[in-house]
Design a protein around this motif. Structure first.
Motif, PDB file in Angstrom:
ATOM      1  N   ILE A   1       1.118  -1.507   0.326  1.00  0.00           N
ATOM      2  CA  ILE A   1      -0.213   0.045   0.371  1.00  0.00           C
ATOM      3  C   ILE A   1       1.368   1.411  -0.171  1.00  0.00           C
ATOM      4  O   ILE A   1       2.052   1.545   1.556  1.00  0.00           O
ATOM      5  CB  ILE A   1      -1.343   0.097   1.188  1.00  0.00           C
ATOM      6  CG1 ILE A   1      -1.839  -1.123   1.087  1.00  0.00           C
ATOM      7  CG2 ILE A   1      -1.689   1.067   0.967  1.00  0.00           C
ATOM      8  CD1 ILE A   1      -2.921  -1.230   2.134  1.00  0.00           C
ATOM      9  N   VAL A   2       0.461   2.198  -0.968  1.00  0.00           N
ATOM     10  CA  VAL A   2       1.108   3.245  -0.890  1.00  0.00           C
ATOM     11  C   VAL A   2       0.584   3.802  -0.447  1.00  0.00           C
ATOM     12  O   VAL A   2      -0.176   4.841  -1.799  1.00  0.00           O
ATOM     13  CB  VAL A   2       2.369   3.310  -2.926  1.00  0.00           C
ATOM     14  CG1 VAL A   2       2.586   4.357  -2.446  1.00  0.00           C
ATOM     15  CG2 VAL A   2       3.054   2.036  -3.243  1.00  0.00           C
ATOM     16  N   VAL A   3       0.997   5.236  -0.013  1.00  0.00           N
ATOM     17  CA  VAL A   3      -0.145   5.979   0.653  1.00  0.00           C
ATOM     18  C   VAL A   3       1.179   7.099   0.282  1.00  0.00           C
ATOM     19  O   VAL A   3       1.958   7.474   0.111  1.00  0.00           O
ATOM     20  CB  VAL A   3       0.618   6.353   1.990  1.00  0.00           C
ATOM     21  CG1 VAL A   3      -0.122   7.559   2.970  1.00  0.00           C
ATOM     22  CG2 VAL A   3      -0.037   4.868   3.448  1.00  0.00           C
ATOM     23  N   THR A   4       0.073   8.210  -0.455  1.00  0.00           N
ATOM     24  CA  THR A   4       0.738   9.857  -0.535  1.00  0.00           C
ATOM     25  C   THR A   4       0.252  10.998  -0.398  1.00  0.00           C
ATOM     26  O   THR A   4      -1.207  11.023   0.734  1.00  0.00           O
ATOM     27  CB  THR A   4       0.310  10.361  -2.712  1.00  0.00           C
ATOM     28  OG1 THR A   4      -1.191  10.047  -2.461  1.00  0.00           O
ATOM     29  CG2 THR A   4       0.469   8.825  -2.735  1.00  0.00           C
ATOM     30  N   HIS A   5       0.460  11.642  -0.119  1.00  0.00           N
ATOM     31  CA  HIS A   5      -0.014  13.213   0.580  1.00  0.00           C
ATOM     32  C   HIS A   5       0.803  14.033   0.151  1.00  0.00           C
ATOM     33  O   HIS A   5       1.567  15.065   1.168  1.00  0.00           O
ATOM     34  CB  HIS A   5      -0.039  12.480   2.405  1.00  0.00           C
ATOM     35  CG  HIS A   5      -0.413  13.887   3.555  1.00  0.00           C
ATOM     36  ND1 HIS A   5      -1.702  14.595   2.481  1.00  0.00           N
ATOM     37  CD2 HIS A   5      -0.074  14.739   4.141  1.00  0.00           C
ATOM     38  CE1 HIS A   5      -2.092  15.210   3.612  1.00  0.00           C
ATOM     39  NE2 HIS A   5      -1.236  15.568   4.401  1.00  0.00           N
ATOM     40  N   PRO A   6       0.517  15.017  -1.093  1.00  0.00           N
ATOM     41  CA  PRO A   6       1.165  16.187  -1.916  1.00  0.00           C
ATOM     42  C   PRO A   6       0.744  17.038  -0.964  1.00  0.00           C
ATOM     43  O   PRO A   6      -0.715  17.375  -0.550  1.00  0.00           O
ATOM     44  CB  PRO A   6       1.546  16.140  -2.969  1.00  0.00           C
ATOM     45  CG  PRO A   6       0.791  14.689  -3.288  1.00  0.00           C
ATOM     46  CD  PRO A   6       0.084  14.049  -1.663  1.00  0.00           C
ATOM     47  N   GLN A   7       1.622  18.449  -0.166  1.00  0.00           N
ATOM     48  CA  GLN A   7       0.537  19.210   0.416  1.00  0.00           C
ATOM     49  C   GLN A   7       0.899  20.773  -0.087  1.00  0.00           C
ATOM     50  O   GLN A   7       0.459  21.441   0.122  1.00  0.00           O
ATOM     51  CB  GLN A   7       0.973  19.786   1.663  1.00  0.00           C
ATOM     52  CG  GLN A   7       0.930  18.342   2.690  1.00  0.00           C
ATOM     53  CD  GLN A   7       1.405  18.563   3.886  1.00  0.00           C
ATOM     54  OE1 GLN A   7       0.921  18.754   4.837  1.00  0.00           O
ATOM     55  NE2 GLN A   7       2.171  17.448   3.862  1.00  0.00           N
ATOM     56  N   THR A   8       1.795  20.714  -1.118  1.00  0.00           N
ATOM     57  CA  THR A   8       2.238  22.093  -1.883  1.00  0.00           C
ATOM     58  C   THR A   8       2.244  21.501  -3.238  1.00  0.00           C
ATOM     59  O   THR A   8       2.788  19.951  -3.693  1.00  0.00           O
ATOM     60  CB  THR A   8       3.183  22.463  -1.448  1.00  0.00           C
ATOM     61  OG1 THR A   8       4.348  22.339  -1.708  1.00  0.00           O
ATOM     62  CG2 THR A   8       2.899  23.132   0.132  1.00  0.00           C
ATOM     63  N   PRO A   9       2.504  22.539  -4.062  1.00  0.00           N
ATOM     64  CA  PRO A   9       2.738  22.117  -6.016  1.00  0.00           C
ATOM     65  C   PRO A   9       4.140  21.475  -6.009  1.00  0.00           C
ATOM     66  O   PRO A   9       3.695  20.657  -6.611  1.00  0.00           O
ATOM     67  CB  PRO A   9       2.253  23.543  -6.599  1.00  0.00           C
ATOM     68  CG  PRO A   9       1.518  23.833  -5.333  1.00  0.00           C
ATOM     69  CD  PRO A   9       1.533  23.570  -4.137  1.00  0.00           C
ATOM     70  N   ARG A  10       4.585  21.768  -5.349  1.00  0.00           N
ATOM     71  CA  ARG A  10       6.104  21.732  -5.582  1.00  0.00           C
ATOM     72  C   ARG A  10       6.678  19.945  -5.323  1.00  0.00           C
ATOM     73  O   ARG A  10       7.448  19.305  -5.453  1.00  0.00           O
ATOM     74  CB  ARG A  10       7.443  22.513  -4.851  1.00  0.00           C
ATOM     75  CG  ARG A  10       8.716  22.043  -5.315  1.00  0.00           C
ATOM     76  CD  ARG A  10      10.249  23.081  -4.453  1.00  0.00           C
ATOM     77  NE  ARG A  10       9.101  24.402  -5.329  1.00  0.00           N
ATOM     78  CZ  ARG A  10      10.164  24.607  -6.711  1.00  0.00           C
ATOM     79  NH1 ARG A  10      11.137  22.797  -7.067  1.00  0.00           N
ATOM     80  NH2 ARG A  10       9.874  25.226  -7.072  1.00  0.00           N
TER      81      ARG A  10
END
Length: 272
Positions: A103-112
């Motif tokens: 299970i691959v967890v993602t969490h981008p919080q900014t555009p960069r």
């Protein structure tokens, strides 16, 4: 020896090998997986995974981002499941761990942060060339945004009604809007003193409402329409404020959509 890729939960993932079977529970990640050329490896997606339209039609639905069909996922025998901290519920993910190997967890919080997302998925699924192409395109968009000097505006970005809901400043949406010098109100952060990342508000009691210049009605998760926009324009509590619809996918979807989304915001801000 190939290095392992570390996801947003701090879990290190080995390269997937030649025949991964991927289920994505995140609409924007599904779009990104296709952009990375993983068409044949994607075996399941949510009903909200609607882009790219012609390609997702060939992929089996496994419920929604929160109302997940466990039996459907189990039947697909995935090797990898892609989830997101904001969009998928922790209890659901923990139940899926019982039969999904990775299970691959993602969490981008900014555009960069999309650059790290491209790198993560590239490392797991062997898509270095495709990820490099996306990274270069995103970097170009970020440079373009930084080259502009837009007038600062305070904005209220509405994502729901009954109750009205907006976004805290530590959300991906808020950081996207800051690229064009639009600052979301209220000035709260979801991690501070129990504050919500997506707070509710009352037009009668919000002391900061007077500082709002522009109200943006998002097309998702609640599908605001021109009818809602016109109704708010008639509301005396919001007199003098610019009220308009905005494409929520362009502002809240990360992955490959961020490249187009930044261009969309630059165009909107330039026309303001």
């Amino acid at each position: 020896m190939q290095s392992r890729a570390v996801d947003a939960a701090g879990v290190a993932h080995e390269p997937a090998g030649a025949a991964p079977r991927i289920v994505s529970l995140v609409p924007s990640i599904t779009e990104l997986l296709f952009a990375l050329g993983l068409d044949r490896q994607i075996v399941g997606r949510t009903g909200f995974c609607v882009h790219p339209h012609d390609k997702v039609q060939q992929v089996r639905k496994v419920g929604g981002t929160k109302a997940v069909n466990f039996d459907a996922i189990r039947a697909l025998r995935p090797t990898h499941l892609i989830v997101n901290i904001d969009e998928n519920e922790r209890d659901t993910v923990e139940q899926l761990r019982a039969f999904v190997p990775h299970i691959v967890v993602t969490h981008p919080q900014t555009p960069r942060d999309n650059l790290a997302l491209y790198t993560l998925l590239s490392a797991i699924f062997d898509r270095a060339q495709e990820a490099q192409r996306l990274s270069e395109a995103l970097e170009a968009r970020l440079r373009e945004a930084a080259a502009h000097a837009f007038a600062a505006q305070n904005v209220l970005y509405l994502i729901w009604r009954e109750p009205w809901m907006t976004v805290a400043r530590d959300t991906y949406i808020s950081t996207m809007l800051r690229l064009v010098n639009w600052h979301t109100l209220p000035d709260v952060r979801g991690g501070a003193a129990g504050a919500a990342r997506y707070p509710t508000l009352d037009f009668d009691t919000a002391p900061w409402l007077a500082q709002v210049d522009r109200i943006l009605l998002s097309s998702e998760p609640y599908r605001f329409t021109q009818v809602h926009c016109d109704a708010l324009k008639r509301d005396p509590r919001l007199a003098g404020k610019r009220i308009e619809l905005i494409d929520g996918e362009m502002v809240s979807w990360y992955g490959v959509r961020a490249i187009e989304g930044i261009a969309y915001l630059l165009q909107r801000a330039a026309a303001a």
